[in-house]
Motif scaffolding. Structure first.
Motif, mmCIF file in Angstrom:
data_model
loop_
_atom_site.group_PDB
_atom_site.id
_atom_site.type_symbol
_atom_site.label_atom_id
_atom_site.label_comp_id
_atom_site.label_asym_id
_atom_site.label_seq_id
_atom_site.Cartn_x
_atom_site.Cartn_y
_atom_site.Cartn_z
ATOM 1 N N ALA A 132 6.401 24.577 -13.929
ATOM 2 C CA ALA A 132 7.873 24.610 -13.900
ATOM 3 C C ALA A 132 8.409 25.514 -15.010
ATOM 4 N N MET A 133 7.745 25.477 -16.172
ATOM 5 C CA MET A 133 8.181 26.361 -17.274
ATOM 6 C C MET A 133 7.985 27.820 -16.902
ATOM 7 N N ILE A 134 6.892 28.092 -16.204
ATOM 8 C CA ILE A 134 6.659 29.475 -15.762
ATOM 9 C C ILE A 134 7.760 29.875 -14.760
ATOM 10 N N ALA A 135 8.099 28.951 -13.873
ATOM 11 C CA ALA A 135 9.180 29.226 -12.911
ATOM 12 C C ALA A 135 10.484 29.513 -13.650
ATOM 13 N N MET A 136 10.746 28.725 -14.684
ATOM 14 C CA MET A 136 11.981 28.892 -15.468
ATOM 15 C C MET A 136 11.980 30.248 -16.181
ATOM 16 N N MET A 182 13.617 39.406 -21.229
ATOM 17 C CA MET A 182 12.386 38.858 -21.819
ATOM 18 C C MET A 182 12.465 37.324 -21.824
ATOM 19 N N ALA A 183 11.315 36.702 -21.621
ATOM 20 C CA ALA A 183 11.297 35.240 -21.523
ATOM 21 C C ALA A 183 10.047 34.700 -22.182
ATOM 22 N N MET A 184 10.118 33.432 -22.544
ATOM 23 C CA MET A 184 9.005 32.818 -23.279
ATOM 24 C C MET A 184 8.493 31.592 -22.528
ATOM 25 N N VAL A 207 7.179 38.943 -20.673
ATOM 26 C CA VAL A 207 6.955 37.498 -20.748
ATOM 27 C C VAL A 207 6.023 37.224 -21.914
ATOM 28 N N ILE A 208 6.450 36.345 -22.801
ATOM 29 C CA ILE A 208 5.600 35.976 -23.936
ATOM 30 C C ILE A 208 5.139 34.538 -23.721
ATOM 31 N N ALA A 209 3.841 34.357 -23.638
ATOM 32 C CA ALA A 209 3.287 33.026 -23.385
ATOM 33 C C ALA A 209 2.531 32.577 -24.633
ATOM 34 N N ASP A 210 3.056 31.548 -25.296
ATOM 35 C CA ASP A 210 2.464 31.080 -26.549
ATOM 36 C C ASP A 210 1.555 29.885 -26.269
ATOM 37 N N GLU A 211 0.269 30.103 -26.348
ATOM 38 C CA GLU A 211 -0.722 29.059 -26.046
ATOM 39 C C GLU A 211 -0.351 28.341 -24.746
ATOM 40 N N PRO A 212 -0.211 29.076 -23.637
ATOM 41 C CA PRO A 212 0.369 28.466 -22.435
ATOM 42 C C PRO A 212 -0.489 27.399 -21.781
ATOM 43 N N THR A 213 -1.766 27.336 -22.146
ATOM 44 C CA THR A 213 -2.635 26.388 -21.438
ATOM 45 C C THR A 213 -3.372 25.436 -22.376
ATOM 46 N N THR A 214 -3.003 25.449 -23.654
ATOM 47 C CA THR A 214 -3.765 24.674 -24.640
ATOM 48 C C THR A 214 -3.817 23.185 -24.324
#
Ligand code: SF4
Length: 358
Positions: free
Chosen positions: A178-182, A107-109, A191-198
């Motif tokens: 880059a964070m998504i790549a990481m 799992m990744a954030m 995959v947990i994306a916390d406000e990924p585009t705010t």
């Protein structure tokens, strides 16, 4: 595909258990002022390949829930009760070592603030390569080659050169890529994306959300998107969970919740956001008041101090009786935790809310 409810019942290929199952989760923080009930009895399921959008105002418990899934709360001041099962493995009682093994690999954030999440002292490539070396034993050379590949995959131009850049040399949109790549370098299942585009402008926002969807199709990962932005939910999620005061107040498929919401809080959220496709003369209606203190949540329905419809519920039920979320039906829809009858909800929605959403 259903994410919030059961697996496809009766299907020969249906797994024995949901990929992620959260049952009756409580996350409470001890503070000098008392106990903050940040999450108060939350349950949901999520299947591989599906996206769950969690929406609500700040302090509704969305991020706290997901930090609990990742095991990132400080155990010294946090009490976690309930069950979090990831692919059948119980996480609430897992040791830090076990969680460390799962984080990054299984799992990744993806965090909101890429500048804060990426270290300014290491190159972007090294930060992408690090989890790969840690979790798979890849050599430095192999991990670097994979970092270049991942940067290419997320749309960074000239990845062979940019891999040696530091985060400050990337634009905001590139850092988020880059964070998504990481996050995805080890092919995590969740995959947990916390406000990924705010923090991004609208065009880059759309590109990042498309990228996440494309990568999900490729890898089959389950995704949780935490956001206060209903536009992000509409674009990415299969299922939606609306949170208020640490509880789920409404859940269902994205079409159901966006087109025919049933809870007064969801009505408020939808009526308070601008719609590009609506008539210009439709005024926005903010939700009155502020979210409640989680040190002493209101009795009864936690939304009652802000709700315009308490007068339609007989007696004093809104102030004294906590409404429960109905059990999910087969298709995922489970409705809203509200004392209004189905007929009342239908009448209010049709007469007062829907005209605003056109
Ligand atoms: Fe409003 Fe009462 Fe429904 Fe709560 S239970 S949302 S206060 S009508």
């Amino acid at each position: 595909m259903s994410t919030l409810s059961q697996t496809a019942a009766g299907s020969a290929t249906a797994p024995a258990h949901p990929f992620l199952s959260v049952r009756d989760l409580y996350v409470h923080f001890a503070t000098e002022d008392g106990t903050v009930k940040a999450v108060d009895g939350l349950s949901f399921d999520l299947e591989r390949g599906s996206t769950l959008g969690i929406v609500g105002e700040s302090g509704s418990g969305k991020s706290v829930t997901n930090l609990a899934v990742l095991g990132l709360h400080n155990p010294r001041n946090t009490t976690i009760r309930g069950e979090i099962l990831l692919d059948g493995q119980e996480l609430t009682g897992a040791s830090e070592r076990q969680l460390n093994r799962l984080r990054g690999k299984k799992m990744a954030m993806i965090f909101q603030d890429s500048l804060a999440a990426l270290s300014p002292f290491y190159t972007v490539g090294r930060q992408i390569a690090e989890p790969l070396m840690k979790h798979t034993g890849a050599s430095r050379r192999e991990a670097r080659a994979r970092a270049v590949e991942m940067l290419r995959k997320v749309g960074i131009p000239q990845p062979e050169l940019r891999v040696d850049d530091y985060p400050h040399q990337f634009s905001g949109g590139m850092r988020q890529r880059a964070m998504i790549a990481m996050a995805l370098v080890c092919d995590p299942d969740l995959v947990i994306a916390d406000e990924p585009t705010t923090a991004l402008d609208v065009t880059v926002q759309a590109q990042i959300l498309d990228l996440l969807k494309d990568l999900q199709q490729e890898t089959g990962a389950a995704i949780i998107i935490i956001t206060h932005d209903l536009g992000v939910i509409a674009k990415t999620a299969d299922q939606v969970m609306v949170m208020y005061a640490g509880r789920c107040v409404e859940r269902g498929t994205v079409t159901e919740v966006m087109r025919r919401p049933q809870h007064p809080y969801s009505w408020g959220l939808l009526s308070s956001v601008p719609r590009l496709d609506s008539a210009v003369e439709v005024p926005l209606v903010p939700i009155p008041g502020a979210p409640p203190s989680l040190l002493a949540p209101p009795p009864g329905c936690p939304f009652h101090p802000r709700c315009r419809f308490t007068g339609q519920v007989p007696g004093d039920a809104c102030r004294t009786v906590r409404p429960q979320l109905p059990e999910p039906r087969e298709e995922g829809r489970s409705g809203a935790a509200c004392h209004l009858t189905a007929e009342q909800k239908e009448a209010v929605f049709t007469e007062q809310i829907r005209p605003r959403l056109r």
